[in-house]
Scaffold this motif. Structure first.
Motif, PDB file in Angstrom:
ATOM      1  N   THR A 211       0.936  -1.108  -0.040  1.00  0.00           N
ATOM      2  CA  THR A 211      -0.070   0.128   0.082  1.00  0.00           C
ATOM      3  C   THR A 211       0.962   1.359  -0.030  1.00  0.00           C
ATOM      4  OG1 THR A 211      -0.405   0.250   2.369  1.00  0.00           O
ATOM      5  CG2 THR A 211      -1.680  -1.197   1.378  1.00  0.00           C
ATOM      6  N   GLN A 212       2.065   1.137   0.608  1.00  0.00           N
ATOM      7  CA  GLN A 212       2.762   2.350   0.586  1.00  0.00           C
ATOM      8  C   GLN A 212       3.489   2.627  -0.693  1.00  0.00           C
ATOM      9  OE1 GLN A 212       5.237   0.870   4.096  1.00  0.00           O
ATOM     10  NE2 GLN A 212       4.679   2.985   4.792  1.00  0.00           N
ATOM     11  N   ARG A 213       3.831   1.509  -1.481  1.00  0.00           N
ATOM     12  CA  ARG A 213       4.414   1.564  -2.816  1.00  0.00           C
ATOM     13  C   ARG A 213       3.386   2.151  -3.915  1.00  0.00           C
ATOM     14  NH1 ARG A 213       6.500  -2.097  -5.266  1.00  0.00           N
ATOM     15  NH2 ARG A 213       8.130  -0.709  -6.310  1.00  0.00           N
ATOM     16  N   GLY A 214       2.120   2.209  -3.556  1.00  0.00           N
ATOM     17  CA  GLY A 214       0.978   2.706  -4.419  1.00  0.00           C
ATOM     18  C   GLY A 214       0.181   1.778  -4.900  1.00  0.00           C
ATOM     19  N   ASN A 218      -2.801   4.990  -1.070  1.00  0.00           N
ATOM     20  CA  ASN A 218      -2.970   5.130   0.312  1.00  0.00           C
ATOM     21  C   ASN A 218      -2.086   5.511   0.987  1.00  0.00           C
ATOM     22  OD1 ASN A 218      -4.686   5.257   2.558  1.00  0.00           O
ATOM     23  ND2 ASN A 218      -4.883   3.233   3.116  1.00  0.00           N
ATOM     24  N   HIS A 219      -1.827   7.038   1.507  1.00  0.00           N
ATOM     25  CA  HIS A 219      -0.687   7.603   1.987  1.00  0.00           C
ATOM     26  C   HIS A 219      -0.957   7.777   3.534  1.00  0.00           C
ATOM     27  CE1 HIS A 219       3.107   9.873   2.817  1.00  0.00           C
ATOM     28  NE2 HIS A 219       2.211  10.546   3.141  1.00  0.00           N
ATOM     29  N   ALA A 220      -0.420   7.110   4.501  1.00  0.00           N
ATOM     30  CA  ALA A 220      -0.685   7.258   5.791  1.00  0.00           C
ATOM     31  C   ALA A 220       0.250   7.818   6.843  1.00  0.00           C
ATOM     32  CB  ALA A 220      -0.953   5.737   6.374  1.00  0.00           C
ATOM     33  N   LEU A 289      -2.317  -0.360   8.383  1.00  0.00           N
ATOM     34  CA  LEU A 289      -2.344  -0.052   6.778  1.00  0.00           C
ATOM     35  C   LEU A 289      -3.318  -1.171   6.215  1.00  0.00           C
ATOM     36  CD1 LEU A 289       1.466   0.686   6.518  1.00  0.00           C
ATOM     37  CD2 LEU A 289      -0.190   2.347   6.404  1.00  0.00           C
ATOM     38  N   VAL A 290      -3.372  -2.440   6.468  1.00  0.00           N
ATOM     39  CA  VAL A 290      -4.161  -3.023   5.686  1.00  0.00           C
ATOM     40  C   VAL A 290      -5.551  -2.951   6.017  1.00  0.00           C
ATOM     41  CG1 VAL A 290      -4.584  -5.435   4.972  1.00  0.00           C
ATOM     42  CG2 VAL A 290      -2.305  -4.615   5.322  1.00  0.00           C
TER      43      VAL A 290
END
Length: 364
Positions: A211-214, A218-220, A289-290
């Motif tokens: 999720t952090q790689r796109g 989703n930017h947290a 994150l998930v």
């Protein structure tokens, strides 16, 4: 269990004896005790408790010793033991706002009531091997005076006061229990969090990293990460009120995520949430994150097709015991299956060769 040939039971007994010998290692080296594992390999113990769904540091340490340090095998042992335990009832919801924190950090606000508490963390270590640990020495002692616990309200409450973060809907409905009933899809958020809490840390970490790689857009930010002890209360029907029955160490993470709004929700921040047994912050952050990635439907977002947004893919593959069982069963005897495959391949090859020969003869 496969029983392929006569004498298999004797071979299995010998394998068990050899395993015990290998587990003990060199008899000249002092045996590792359960108390040593519990106190000095605490993060491994914490992971086994979290993924085994049983809070008992001694039993988790015993499982690690029995499994020769294989944490997934230790989780399997703990889950198997857990099924033998009687269930007396359910505890009250834990109040993490009253947590006695030994670590509490926020990446979104510098100054927060209760302060930032770094606690025992690898965050600022240099990742250099400390060869002094190979030599016996004095027990290290942290400097400083004991600090009285202060009130540590949740950081996201500050955003709540300004109406900048989505309100979490309250519900009195009892959540389902994955330890008693199989997972059904689509799953409620409570069930998703249960599944992630006992899921394999490496798998959940991989999903979170994606999720952090796109792969979910989703930017947290870590709104708050806290580790500490919480009181566990249980309502006693004969008394008519709840009483404290003990304490557990927990790790809680709330992420704050950008949200541009949708057809049903205004622009605001949204949350991801993670909660797990003991000090287990990598898992708690990954969970959060998930969790946020899986909320796309309820927030009215588009599904970008990212793996972390696929509820079935995430929840059906996160459990390390199910994954291990399915993976490792293929090393057990499959003689009959393979013989049928072998005959099939031979037949197909013979037919292909005959057809090829016939086409060559026709060409001539």
């Amino acid at each position: 269990m496969y029983v392929a040939v006569k004498g298999g039971e004797r071979a299995i007994d010998n394998a068990h004896a050899w395993l015990a010998e290998e587990r003990r290692g060199d008899p000249a080296v002092p045996e590792l005790g359960v108390a040593q594992i519990r106190e000095q390999l605490a993060l491994s113990v914490n992971r086994v408790m979290a993924e085994g769904s049983l809070y008992d540091p001694d039993l988790a340490a015993l499982a690690i010793k029995q499994a020769r340090g294989d944490l997934i095998e230790a989780v399997f042992l703990i889950r198997a033991y857990r099924t033998t335990l009687p269930r007396f009832g359910a505890s009250q919801p834990v109040d993490t706002g009253a947590m006695d924190c030994l670590r509490r950090v926020s990446a979104t606000f510098k100054d927060v009531p209760g302060g930032q508490v770094l606690g025992p963390t690898f965050d600022y270590t240099h990742r250099l091997l400390d060869f002094a640990l190979m030599a016996e020495g004095e027990v290290p002692v942290a400097p400083g005076e004991p600090v009285e616990p202060a009130a540590v309200p949740h950081v996201t409450g500050f955003l709540n006061r300004d109406g900048l973060i989505q309100q979490e809907p309250a519900s009195d409905a009892a959540p389902g229990d994955l330890t008693r009933e199989p997972l059904e899809l689509p799953a409620s958020r409570a069930l998703r969090l249960q599944s992630l809490a006992r899921g394999d840390e490496g798998f959940v970490l991989g999903m979170a990293y994606s999720t952090q790689r796109g792969y979910a857009r989703n930017h947290a930010f870590v709104g708050e990460l806290r580790i500490g002890t919480c009181c566990i209360e249980m309502e006693i029907p004969e008394l008519g009120f709840a009483v404290e029955i003990g304490e557990v160490e927990l790790t809680e993470c709330e992420t704050v995520n950008q949200f541009k709004g949708s057809k049903t929700e205004p622009p605001q921040f949204t949350r991801g949430y993670g909660l797990t047994f003991a000090q287990n912050e990598r898992k708690a952050i990954s969970m959060a994150l998930v969790d946020r990635a899986l909320r796309w439907r309820e927030l009215g977002e588009d599904n970008s097709g990212a793996p972390a947004q696929d509820e079935e893919f995430v929840l059906m593959h996160s459990d390390n015991i199910q994954a291990t069982g399915f993976l490792e069963h293929i090393k057990l005897p499959h003689y009959v299956d393979f013989q049928s495959e072998l005959e099939l391949v031979r037949k197909i090859r013979a037919e292909a060769m005959a057809a090829n020969t016939a086409s060559q003869e026709a060409a001539e």
